[in-house]
Design an enzyme around this catalytic site. Sequence first.
Site, PDB file in Angstrom:
ATOM      1  N   ASP A 117      -0.906   2.852   7.496  1.00 33.38           N
ATOM      2  CA  ASP A 117      -0.852   3.664   6.318  1.00 33.38           C
ATOM      3  C   ASP A 117      -2.404   3.738   5.852  1.00 33.38           C
ATOM      4  O   ASP A 117      -3.424   2.760   6.367  1.00 33.38           O
ATOM      5  CB  ASP A 117      -0.108   3.201   5.302  1.00 33.38           C
ATOM      6  CG  ASP A 117      -0.057   3.328   3.999  1.00 33.38           C
ATOM      7  OD1 ASP A 117       0.058   4.549   3.717  1.00 33.38           O
ATOM      8  OD2 ASP A 117      -0.267   2.520   2.899  1.00 33.38           O
ATOM      9  N   ASP A 163       1.640  -1.200   3.406  1.00 30.28           N
ATOM     10  CA  ASP A 163       1.978  -2.261   2.178  1.00 30.28           C
ATOM     11  C   ASP A 163       3.128  -1.556   1.351  1.00 30.28           C
ATOM     12  O   ASP A 163       3.320  -2.023   0.327  1.00 30.28           O
ATOM     13  CB  ASP A 163       0.579  -1.968   1.258  1.00 30.28           C
ATOM     14  CG  ASP A 163       0.595  -0.675   0.673  1.00 30.28           C
ATOM     15  OD1 ASP A 163       0.512   0.445   1.317  1.00 30.28           O
ATOM     16  OD2 ASP A 163       0.445  -0.677  -0.599  1.00 30.28           O
TER      17      ASP A 163
END
Length: 227
Positions: free
Chosen positions: A20, A178
Amino acid sequence: MSINELKIAHPIQADAIIFDLDGTLVDSADDMTAQLNAILIERNLEPILVATTSLFLGDGMRSFARRAFYLRGINNIEEAIDTFISRYEHTDHPMTKPYDGVIETLNALREAGWQISVCTNKDESIAIDILKQTNLLKFMDVVCGGDTVSFMKPDPRHLGALVARADYGKLPKIMIGDNRNDFEAARGYGIPFAFASWGYGSVPDDCKALNLKEFRDILDIVGLPGH
């Protein structure tokens, strides 16, 4: 939370890492919030703290702006969102920085032959620009944004689109992020997931994943020396 502490008896068997972006590789909340607040101030509305806006990250730029502007009851919300995206796209991001250890860790991974890509719900051109400005783009095989594919995380088809672009089809893979969107995408696609605990988001209580305390922990989970 049933996330495993980092005690690796046997390293993860993988050849490609899919990251990400926001909250995992870079801390971008300050720049994004500054652009939001400039629009709010122009409309005589109260700015929003970064501690609040960071909770809105993970679902793409339009969702991020919509949630913030909705919080302030802004009029013509879609117009405001368009303004936010345009300004953010066409300005530098001086407060956006890689997290501690990112450059050194990515360099070690590349030297060891690992394949590295980014799967983000952020607009792809903006993600590429941020990776350039933070000196991270050179490590990436592919950047797959949320506006250039038909499905965004948590839909696993977003990962599938990246895998097809990067030609990772036959490689063992791991996703690091996350946010619950990252976890759900990895789970749906059937690959391991590691949680970047330094970021903005959270994962479900049933998340079975490694809990990374700092970016350099990635070297441990893939069995590289030097951490």
